[in-house]
Write an enzyme that holds these catalytic residues in place. Sequence first.
Site, PDB file in Angstrom:
ATOM      1  CG  ASP A  75      -1.724   1.205   1.402  1.00 17.31           C
ATOM      2  OD1 ASP A  75      -1.928   1.923   0.396  1.00 17.31           O
ATOM      3  OD2 ASP A  75      -2.181   1.482   2.538  1.00 17.31           O
TER       4      ASP A  75
ATOM      5  CG  ASP B 262      -1.473   1.638  -3.769  1.00 16.66           C
ATOM      6  OD1 ASP B 262      -0.270   1.410  -3.991  1.00 16.66           O
ATOM      7  OD2 ASP B 262      -1.868   2.282  -2.780  1.00 16.66           O
TER       8      ASP B 262
ATOM      9  CD  GLU C 163      -9.085 -20.545 -12.457  1.00 16.50           C
ATOM     10  OE1 GLU C 163      -9.074 -20.662 -11.229  1.00 16.50           O
ATOM     11  OE2 GLU C 163     -10.004 -19.940 -13.057  1.00 16.50           O
TER      12      GLU C 163
ATOM     13  CG  ASP D  57     -11.188 -16.042 -13.693  1.00 15.07           C
ATOM     14  OD1 ASP D  57     -10.580 -16.341 -12.662  1.00 15.07           O
ATOM     15  OD2 ASP D  57     -12.444 -15.996 -13.766  1.00 15.07           O
TER      16      ASP D  57
HETATM   17  C1  NOJ Z   1     -11.076 -18.159 -10.521  1.00 14.96           C
HETATM   18  C2  NOJ Z   1     -10.413 -17.077  -9.731  1.00 14.96           C
HETATM   19  O1  NOJ Z   1      -9.085 -17.454  -9.503  1.00 14.96           O
HETATM   20  C3  NOJ Z   1     -11.210 -16.921  -8.470  1.00 14.96           C
HETATM   21  O2  NOJ Z   1     -10.560 -16.104  -7.520  1.00 14.96           O
HETATM   22  C4  NOJ Z   1     -12.560 -16.392  -8.823  1.00 14.96           C
HETATM   23  O3  NOJ Z   1     -13.376 -16.402  -7.670  1.00 14.96           O
HETATM   24  C5  NOJ Z   1     -13.248 -17.263  -9.896  1.00 14.96           C
HETATM   25  N1  NOJ Z   1     -12.374 -17.687 -10.934  1.00 14.96           N
HETATM   26  C6  NOJ Z   1     -14.344 -16.483 -10.554  1.00 14.96           C
HETATM   27  O4  NOJ Z   1     -13.799 -15.498 -11.388  1.00 14.96           O
END
Ligand code: NOJ
Length: 561
Positions: free
Chosen positions: A21, A29, A260, A200
């Site tokens: 921070d 930030d 992911e 993601d």
């Molecule tokens: C995976 C992300 O790493 C997680 O933190 C998030 O809650 C979910 N996808 C939804 O975006």
Amino acid sequence: MQRQWWQASVGYQIWPKSFNDSNGDGMGDIPGILEKLDYLQQLGVDLLWLSPIYPSPLADEGYDISDYCGVDPRFGTMADLERLISETKRRGMRLLLDLVVNHCSDEHPWFQKALADPEGPYGQYFYFRRGKNGAPPCNWRGYFGAGVWSPVPGRADLYYLHLFHEKQPDLNWSNPALRREIYQMVNWWLDKGIAGFRVDAIVNIGKPDSFRDYPADRPDGLADCCNMLAEPSAKAHLAEYLTELRDNTFRPHGAFTVGEVFDTDPAELAAFIGPDGYFSSMFDFAATCCGKSPKGWWAARRPSPTDYRDCCFSSQKAAQGVGFLSNVIENHDEPRGASHYLPLGFEEQPRAQKALAAVTLLLRGLPFLYQGQELGMTNKPFASIHEVDDVNTKGEYAACLAAGLRADDALEVIAHYSRDNARTPVQWSAQANAGFTAGTPWMPVNLRYRSVNAEAQQADPASVLNFYKKLISLRKDPAYKETLVWGDFEPLYTEREGLAAFWRRADKKLLVLSNLSDEAMLLPLPGPVRAVVLNSRQLPPELEQQALILAPWQALVLEME
Ligand code: NOJ
């Protein structure tokens, strides 16, 4: 396999709210990240992934985005972000942003317009469906434990879909207009000079052609929404959208992407990370998933160090000759790696943390560190459920109670698995609030900061931090880079519990031995030793003619004849 610039990189994930921070408001930030770039450069990492910094109501800590092309004022300004792009480049590093396009925030203008007119063009950006006999359209349970359908306010019997929180409506990728908007946004960021994205929850964008019920799998009468991922129509759509996304954005920019992606069938690995894959790389979550239960955290079993090794090794074998995995022991969604993979009583011990570090850093693939991992940060204590910030943890706590656990047992379960464990502020120094903020931290710091912090570890040659630095510089050492980055992987001594032993071989023959146990081990040597390349202990290793004794928690890298 064709060589790419990113294959020799070491990644580092920053979870901005808890990193550093700069202005005393208690939240990390972007200027705070800029202050720590020298630290990161000295650590040796070169691909920085920022978890979301976009405007967001923070219902899911930034993974609910209300403006894809902005910077949340809590984190700074667009000028700050542009400075971060240029300052990382100046240091030979590259910046990755988080691409969150399975869903947006319910406060995003697209969803606001869709709510105002579900039958209009923006209604097609989301999944609106009629209910079934007074109930939601289907019986799926979302990732955070609740049903995936929420009623549209003011519209009897109309629902919208959200696989995550109700404030994260799913985007409808079957609509070409939506897809075009996404590609435009992705290209806009790439043109700005970022090197790519962590992508993601991406496997969820392919939805089946119909939303049908699955057999209920918990007392709530709902079924895990993940069932839909196996539907052939969902898989076919996923392949179509990811190919199009790659060809319209990542590929023309030469971008690096890490997906992911959970639970990939080894037969599908090439489609994701092969030479013509959708992404450059994807995380290896085999160990993360080990012991987890579809019933919830309360039914999960913690992996042993041997489980951890076996998971990594089977992923390594599957990826060899196909592509590059990204290796992790923790991230912002998981317990701290030391607390999760080391046996009880050893999680705070630097020698055990180093043994784990040696494995994850020396496997084939890209290591991705999570902030504080390099210091040996561990899980935080929880005194009450009221301390919990994370939406997922709240859902899992409710699942514990629904399964009949007493409140204190439920607290013990979530204390281990909660995503808040990884989200405590980074421990920079022994000063107040671990040197993270001059104000009041948004989440209390872990009190271990007094002894576990970056400042103290920088000054101690035997610290966990300095061991991570050694591992990273070994990967980059011109004498060993060829072997550690591009060399092959072959396990050995897998019949030995608690031992991670493997070859990395190319122009050199490196034997990596890591004792993930508290017992000394006598090991036969598969040939003469040319040099001890790395040793996690101060004392020289006990080498005999044809054997060696590996001390408890000792990690060694030997160059062999
Ligand atoms: C995976 C992300 O790493 C997680 O933190 C998030 O809650 C979910 N996808 C939804 O975006």
